[in-house]
Design a protein around this motif. Structure first.
Motif, PDB file in Angstrom:
ATOM      1  N   PRO A 325      -4.459  44.766 -20.066  1.00  0.00           N
ATOM      2  CA  PRO A 325      -5.086  43.476 -19.734  1.00  0.00           C
ATOM      3  C   PRO A 325      -5.833  43.546 -18.403  1.00  0.00           C
ATOM      4  CG  PRO A 325      -2.754  43.422 -19.215  1.00  0.00           C
ATOM      5  CD  PRO A 325      -3.010  44.754 -19.875  1.00  0.00           C
ATOM      6  N   VAL A 326      -6.773  42.619 -18.212  1.00  0.00           N
ATOM      7  CA  VAL A 326      -7.481  42.497 -16.943  1.00  0.00           C
ATOM      8  C   VAL A 326      -6.511  41.900 -15.928  1.00  0.00           C
ATOM      9  CG1 VAL A 326      -9.447  41.464 -15.764  1.00  0.00           C
ATOM     10  CG2 VAL A 326      -9.664  42.202 -18.142  1.00  0.00           C
ATOM     11  N   PRO A 327      -6.342  42.524 -14.754  1.00  0.00           N
ATOM     12  CA  PRO A 327      -5.332  42.039 -13.800  1.00  0.00           C
ATOM     13  C   PRO A 327      -5.708  40.750 -13.077  1.00  0.00           C
ATOM     14  CG  PRO A 327      -6.516  43.887 -12.870  1.00  0.00           C
ATOM     15  CD  PRO A 327      -6.990  43.758 -14.283  1.00  0.00           C
ATOM     16  N   VAL A 328      -6.941  40.262 -13.228  1.00  0.00           N
ATOM     17  CA  VAL A 328      -7.377  39.030 -12.571  1.00  0.00           C
ATOM     18  C   VAL A 328      -7.990  38.107 -13.617  1.00  0.00           C
ATOM     19  CG1 VAL A 328      -7.760  40.094 -10.313  1.00  0.00           C
ATOM     20  CG2 VAL A 328      -9.590  40.102 -11.992  1.00  0.00           C
ATOM     21  N   SER A 329      -7.944  36.820 -13.343  1.00  0.00           N
ATOM     22  CA  SER A 329      -8.472  35.847 -14.301  1.00  0.00           C
ATOM     23  C   SER A 329      -9.987  35.788 -14.231  1.00  0.00           C
ATOM     24  CB  SER A 329      -7.880  34.466 -14.022  1.00  0.00           C
ATOM     25  OG  SER A 329      -8.292  34.009 -12.736  1.00  0.00           O
ATOM     26  N   ASP A 330     -10.600  35.275 -15.296  1.00  0.00           N
ATOM     27  CA  ASP A 330     -12.055  35.180 -15.353  1.00  0.00           C
ATOM     28  C   ASP A 330     -12.601  34.266 -14.272  1.00  0.00           C
ATOM     29  OD1 ASP A 330     -11.635  36.737 -17.516  1.00  0.00           O
ATOM     30  OD2 ASP A 330     -12.392  35.330 -19.018  1.00  0.00           O
ATOM     31  N   SER A 331     -11.887  33.194 -13.981  1.00  0.00           N
ATOM     32  CA  SER A 331     -12.372  32.249 -12.967  1.00  0.00           C
ATOM     33  C   SER A 331     -12.358  32.871 -11.574  1.00  0.00           C
ATOM     34  CB  SER A 331     -11.513  30.977 -12.991  1.00  0.00           C
ATOM     35  OG  SER A 331     -10.141  31.290 -12.728  1.00  0.00           O
ATOM     36  N   VAL A 332     -11.357  33.717 -11.290  1.00  0.00           N
ATOM     37  CA  VAL A 332     -11.289  34.387  -9.988  1.00  0.00           C
ATOM     38  C   VAL A 332     -12.441  35.380  -9.852  1.00  0.00           C
ATOM     39  CG1 VAL A 332      -9.942  36.001  -8.601  1.00  0.00           C
ATOM     40  CG2 VAL A 332      -8.815  34.077  -9.715  1.00  0.00           C
ATOM     41  N   VAL A 333     -12.738  36.120 -10.922  1.00  0.00           N
ATOM     42  CA  VAL A 333     -13.854  37.064 -10.892  1.00  0.00           C
ATOM     43  C   VAL A 333     -15.168  36.321 -10.683  1.00  0.00           C
ATOM     44  CG1 VAL A 333     -15.153  38.754 -12.228  1.00  0.00           C
ATOM     45  CG2 VAL A 333     -12.662  38.761 -12.307  1.00  0.00           C
ATOM     46  N   ALA A 334     -15.342  35.177 -11.376  1.00  0.00           N
ATOM     47  CA  ALA A 334     -16.588  34.415 -11.252  1.00  0.00           C
ATOM     48  C   ALA A 334     -16.789  33.912  -9.826  1.00  0.00           C
ATOM     49  CB  ALA A 334     -16.572  33.246 -12.233  1.00  0.00           C
ATOM     50  N   ARG A 335     -15.711  33.451  -9.182  1.00  0.00           N
ATOM     51  CA  ARG A 335     -15.846  32.979  -7.801  1.00  0.00           C
ATOM     52  C   ARG A 335     -16.163  34.134  -6.862  1.00  0.00           C
ATOM     53  NH1 ARG A 335     -11.276  30.365  -3.757  1.00  0.00           N
ATOM     54  NH2 ARG A 335     -12.772  29.873  -2.058  1.00  0.00           N
ATOM     55  N   VAL A 337     -17.861  36.833  -7.549  1.00  0.00           N
ATOM     56  CA  VAL A 337     -19.280  37.162  -7.738  1.00  0.00           C
ATOM     57  C   VAL A 337     -20.163  36.154  -7.013  1.00  0.00           C
ATOM     58  CG1 VAL A 337     -21.117  37.325  -9.461  1.00  0.00           C
ATOM     59  CG2 VAL A 337     -18.902  38.387  -9.904  1.00  0.00           C
ATOM     60  N   ASP A 338     -19.823  34.862  -7.101  1.00  0.00           N
ATOM     61  CA  ASP A 338     -20.630  33.829  -6.444  1.00  0.00           C
ATOM     62  C   ASP A 338     -20.632  34.003  -4.923  1.00  0.00           C
ATOM     63  OD1 ASP A 338     -21.251  32.726  -8.875  1.00  0.00           O
ATOM     64  OD2 ASP A 338     -19.638  31.215  -8.803  1.00  0.00           O
ATOM     65  N   ILE A 339     -19.472  34.353  -4.362  1.00  0.00           N
ATOM     66  CA  ILE A 339     -19.401  34.530  -2.903  1.00  0.00           C
ATOM     67  C   ILE A 339     -20.236  35.727  -2.468  1.00  0.00           C
ATOM     68  CG2 ILE A 339     -17.855  35.043  -0.981  1.00  0.00           C
ATOM     69  CD1 ILE A 339     -15.652  33.529  -2.453  1.00  0.00           C
ATOM     70  N   LEU A 340     -20.174  36.815  -3.220  1.00  0.00           N
ATOM     71  CA  LEU A 340     -20.965  37.992  -2.858  1.00  0.00           C
ATOM     72  C   LEU A 340     -22.456  37.681  -2.908  1.00  0.00           C
ATOM     73  CD1 LEU A 340     -19.064  40.921  -4.655  1.00  0.00           C
ATOM     74  CD2 LEU A 340     -18.907  40.193  -2.281  1.00  0.00           C
ATOM     75  N   ARG A 341     -22.884  36.942  -3.896  1.00  0.00           N
ATOM     76  CA  ARG A 341     -24.298  36.587  -3.977  1.00  0.00           C
ATOM     77  C   ARG A 341     -24.701  35.633  -2.864  1.00  0.00           C
ATOM     78  NH1 ARG A 341     -24.520  36.045 -10.613  1.00  0.00           N
ATOM     79  NH2 ARG A 341     -24.753  38.306 -10.993  1.00  0.00           N
ATOM     80  N   GLY A 348     -22.481  43.514  -9.062  1.00  0.00           N
ATOM     81  CA  GLY A 348     -22.311  44.307 -10.266  1.00  0.00           C
ATOM     82  C   GLY A 348     -21.674  43.490 -11.362  1.00  0.00           C
ATOM     83  N   SER A 349     -21.209  44.180 -12.382  1.00  0.00           N
ATOM     84  CA  SER A 349     -20.677  43.521 -13.566  1.00  0.00           C
ATOM     85  C   SER A 349     -19.172  43.693 -13.661  1.00  0.00           C
ATOM     86  CB  SER A 349     -21.347  44.089 -14.818  1.00  0.00           C
ATOM     87  OG  SER A 349     -20.695  43.664 -15.982  1.00  0.00           O
ATOM     88  N   ALA A 350     -18.514  42.675 -14.251  1.00  0.00           N
ATOM     89  CA  ALA A 350     -17.086  42.769 -14.546  1.00  0.00           C
ATOM     90  C   ALA A 350     -16.847  43.090 -16.010  1.00  0.00           C
ATOM     91  CB  ALA A 350     -16.391  41.463 -14.189  1.00  0.00           C
ATOM     92  N   ALA A 464      -3.091  41.177  -6.977  1.00  0.00           N
ATOM     93  CA  ALA A 464      -4.099  42.122  -7.464  1.00  0.00           C
ATOM     94  C   ALA A 464      -5.238  42.170  -6.447  1.00  0.00           C
ATOM     95  CB  ALA A 464      -4.608  41.707  -8.837  1.00  0.00           C
ATOM     96  N   PHE A 465      -6.179  43.067  -6.654  1.00  0.00           N
ATOM     97  CA  PHE A 465      -7.288  43.228  -5.715  1.00  0.00           C
ATOM     98  C   PHE A 465      -8.601  43.321  -6.484  1.00  0.00           C
ATOM     99  CE2 PHE A 465      -3.557  44.870  -3.588  1.00  0.00           C
ATOM    100  CZ  PHE A 465      -3.661  44.352  -2.307  1.00  0.00           C
ATOM    101  N   LEU A 466      -9.607  42.657  -5.951  1.00  0.00           N
ATOM    102  CA  LEU A 466     -10.974  42.786  -6.437  1.00  0.00           C
ATOM    103  C   LEU A 466     -11.751  43.687  -5.491  1.00  0.00           C
ATOM    104  CD1 LEU A 466     -11.713  39.083  -7.417  1.00  0.00           C
ATOM    105  CD2 LEU A 466     -11.764  41.033  -8.986  1.00  0.00           C
ATOM    106  N   ARG A 467     -12.608  44.548  -6.048  1.00  0.00           N
ATOM    107  CA  ARG A 467     -13.350  45.489  -5.212  1.00  0.00           C
ATOM    108  C   ARG A 467     -14.811  45.505  -5.642  1.00  0.00           C
ATOM    109  NH1 ARG A 467     -10.777  51.095  -5.206  1.00  0.00           N
ATOM    110  NH2 ARG A 467      -9.740  50.464  -3.274  1.00  0.00           N
ATOM    111  N   ALA A 468     -15.696  45.635  -4.655  1.00  0.00           N
ATOM    112  CA  ALA A 468     -17.130  45.749  -4.918  1.00  0.00           C
ATOM    113  C   ALA A 468     -17.769  46.485  -3.757  1.00  0.00           C
ATOM    114  CB  ALA A 468     -17.755  44.368  -5.108  1.00  0.00           C
TER     115      ALA A 468
END
Length: 642
Positions: A325-335, A337-341, A348-350, A464-468
């Motif tokens: 499974p994906v270790p983070v929720s879709d809403s967390v990934v979307a936020r 991405v928005d902050i990085l932009r 990049g893409s998830a 969990a951790f998000l990386r970019a």
């Protein structure tokens, strides 16, 4: 880091040699890239026929070598691997004797005895047309395996990689790289046509570390895997030596073409493979023929690969039945991405990511016979280019976006010139010159600092951790390796049962590295809120203080001598001594701050000298050349990666 030479005793390795000697009795060691035919010439009454002339002609190319019989024996050295050869023996007062259909393997010393019949006893020339039994070869080396031309063409290989067949050697493990007798893979050596083909950093096959191939398998005639050769001509390794020779053209124009393919349509049906198709295609051709019959020949081989596959790990939008499974929720990934932009960074893409390994291999070779100089000249060039596209999500806690991927592009150029000269009284001189250049560039999918943000795990347990951002290995990193190699090997018959080989080799090398790992910086945030506020809990940045880009230049000098002699009818001894000296000419500048806490940054060894004495024996127990007992002892020293 100071260089040190690792040394391994070979006596333990000789024990399995004694047990398995009969299986390897057909393997010999004549030279780095050639083979030999030798034997005894006698009359009907078993008298030695001195003064007879023995001529071996490669019927495929028309190149021939002649040797005189002295003390009842002859030796024709420096013969190209393959065939078929015709061997003709002539002497005044005797009918000529001819042998046809003789094929030679790499390093083989084929025993071919001849009985001449006086003119009065026979009216026609004696002609024998038959394949020569390879068990008549005489082996003078330790543990080795020859991967023949037939093996290369008939056995399947999933990757079409030359080194796939190293697994046929019982003493070699390929699970974590090629390991000979349990020695670290970084202490191997690789030769192609007698020229070093190993990378300076890592000591792997040049081009192989990035997912490429050292050379197209279509261009290789055969190769050896040696672990304990007591012949001192083979050296500068402590694990295994892979010694390959390439194909040449013949008097007959011949061409081959191939195409291999695999994709997800041929695989078993799974949700993961079904949602992320992959495709692999390998295709190419080889062609060879005469430029001038019996004089000059050409051979060209090319191989291309197109390969794309899904990156390892989970992705947003994958089927719910996926095992990981994906270790983070879709809403967390979307936020995220928005902050990085918001910061004008490329996230990049998830979703699913495609990786690949497209490559190109081109090989060309020209052979020219120079009979007036009793010589054969070879010029060959090997080109390879590989793009290794890397990305994965193979951890259960860290979920990187596709901006963290990278592509390593490696281009290899290897040029070699070889001159084989048969001197008087059966001596052979091999002159080898090689030039190689291997630049590598790491290109990121996006250019920005690395960002690591702690977020709640999708399961509600732990963090969990998000990386970019730009991968640390692709932050302005490049590498260029260049070598110039000159070697000369001289083999001198000192009598009917005595042979001396001496040689020298010089390898000049230069390593130029650009950039430092982490030069773009790495930011760590405790939450998405802290990322949005711009409040990191940690920041790391690597700075170049002037020493990272200093090239490393140096040279390795090698000298050797090998004495082979027959002390009895069925006993052969080999004595060898080899010396390898590594000298570095560049030093990085000193750094007072680092030296005050650790050690001098400019400290490097100026010279590293290693000695490799060796002794081997070959005892033909029954005198039938079929039951051979081999063994010996020696020290094998390999240069560590630079």
């Amino acid at each position: 880091m100071p260089l040190r030479c690792l040394v391994r005793l070979a006596w333990l390795r000789s024990l399995p040699v004694l047990a398995a000697s009969a299986a390897f009795a057909g393997l010999g060691a004549q030279g780095l890239t050639t083979a030999a035919i030798e034997g005894r010439v006698r009359g009907e009454r078993h008298e030695d026929v001195d003064g007879a002339l023995v001529r071996a002609v490669n019927r495929a190319t028309g190149y021939g070598v002649e040797s005189a019989v002295r003390g009842g024996r002859y030796a024709i050295l420096g013969l190209e691997v393959g065939g078929p050869y015709s061997v003709v023996v002539r002497r005044l007062g005797y009918r000529p004797s001819e042998r046809h259909g003789v094929y030679l393997t790499l390093g083989q010393r084929l025993e071919l005895d001849v009985v001449l019949v006086p003119i009065g006893g026979l009216l026609d020339t004696v002609r024998i047309v038959a394949a020569i039994d390879p068990t008549l070869s005489r082996s003078r080396t330790g543990v080795e395996t020859t991967i023949s031309d037939v093996t290369l063409r008939r056995l399947p290989t999933r990757n079409r990689d030359l080194h796939d067949f190293v697994q046929l050697t019982p003493e070699v493990s390929s699970r974590l790289g090629i390991s000979g007798g349990g020695v670290n893979p970084r202490l191997n050596s690789f030769l192609v046509d007698g020229v070093s083909d190993r990378s300076l950093q890592g000591n792997g096959a040049a081009g192989g570390a990035s997912g490429g191939k050292a050379i197209s398998i279509e261009a290789v005639k055969e190769y050896q895997v040696l672990l304990s050769p007591y012949d001192a001509r083979h050296g500068d390794f402590a694990g295994a030596l892979v010694n390959a020779v390439t194909k040449s053209g013949t008097n007959r124009v011949s061409a081959t073409a191939f195409a291999y393919g695999s994709n997800d349509g041929l695989a078993r049906e799974t949700s993961f493979l079904g949602s992320a198709p992959y495709d692999r295609a390998q295709f190419g051709f080889a062609v060879g023929g005469p430029v001038a019959r019996n004089r000059a020949h050409f051979f060209v081989a090319t191989e291309l690969q197109r390969f794309s596959a899904p990156a390892r790990g989970p992705y947003v939008g994958q089927p719910t039945a996926n095992e990981v499974p994906v270790p983070v929720s879709d809403s967390v990934v979307a936020r995220f991405v928005d902050i990085l932009r918001m910061y004008e960074l490329e996230p990049g893409s998830a979703g699913p990511v495609e990786v690949g390994n497209p490559l190109v291999n081109l090989f060309g070779r020209i052979d020219v016979a120079l009979p007036e100089w009793r010589s054969r000249f070879v010029l060959r060039h090997n080109y390879g280019r590989v793009r290794d596209i890397r990305f994965s999500r193979d951890t259960s806690r860290v979920f990187p976006l596709s901006s963290y991927g990278l592509t390593q592009t490696l281009t290899k150029q290897a040029l070699a010139a070889l001159l084989y000269t048969n001197l008087r009284r059966g001596a052979l001189n091999e002159l080898i010159v090689g030039l190689s250049s291997t630049p590598s560039i790491w290109t990121p999918n996006a250019r920005s600092p690395v960002l690591l943000v702690a977020v709640p795990h999708a399961t509600g347990t732990g963090t969990a951790f998000l990386r970019a951002g730009t991968h640390e290995s692709a932050q302005g990193i490049s590498l260029r390796q260049e070598t110039v190699e000159i070697a000369d090997h001289l083999t001198i018959p000192l009598g009917a049962a005595h042979q001396l080989a001496v040689g020298a080799r010089v390898e000049l090398f230069r390593i130029q590295r650009g950039g430092v790992l982490g030069s773009y910086g790495a930011w760590r945030f405790s939450s998405l809120d802290s990322l949005q506020r711009g409040e990191p809990e940690r920041f790391d940045l690597t700075k170049d203080r002037g020493s990272a880009g200093v090239p490393l230049r140096g040279a390795q000098y090698s000298l050797y001598a090998t004495d082979e002699r027959q002390v009895a009818t069925n006993l052969f001894l080999t004595f060898g001594l080899r010396a390898d000296l590594v000298a570095l000419s560049d030093r990085p500048p000193g750094n007072a701050l680092v030296e005050s806490r650790f050690r001098r940054t400019s400290a490097l060894p100026s010279m590293l000298l290693s000695w490799s004495p060796r002794f081997g024996f070959n005892w033909d127990v029954k005198g039938d050349r079929l039951s051979q007992l081999r063994g010996g002892a020696g020290i094998f020293a390999g240069r560590p990666p630079l």
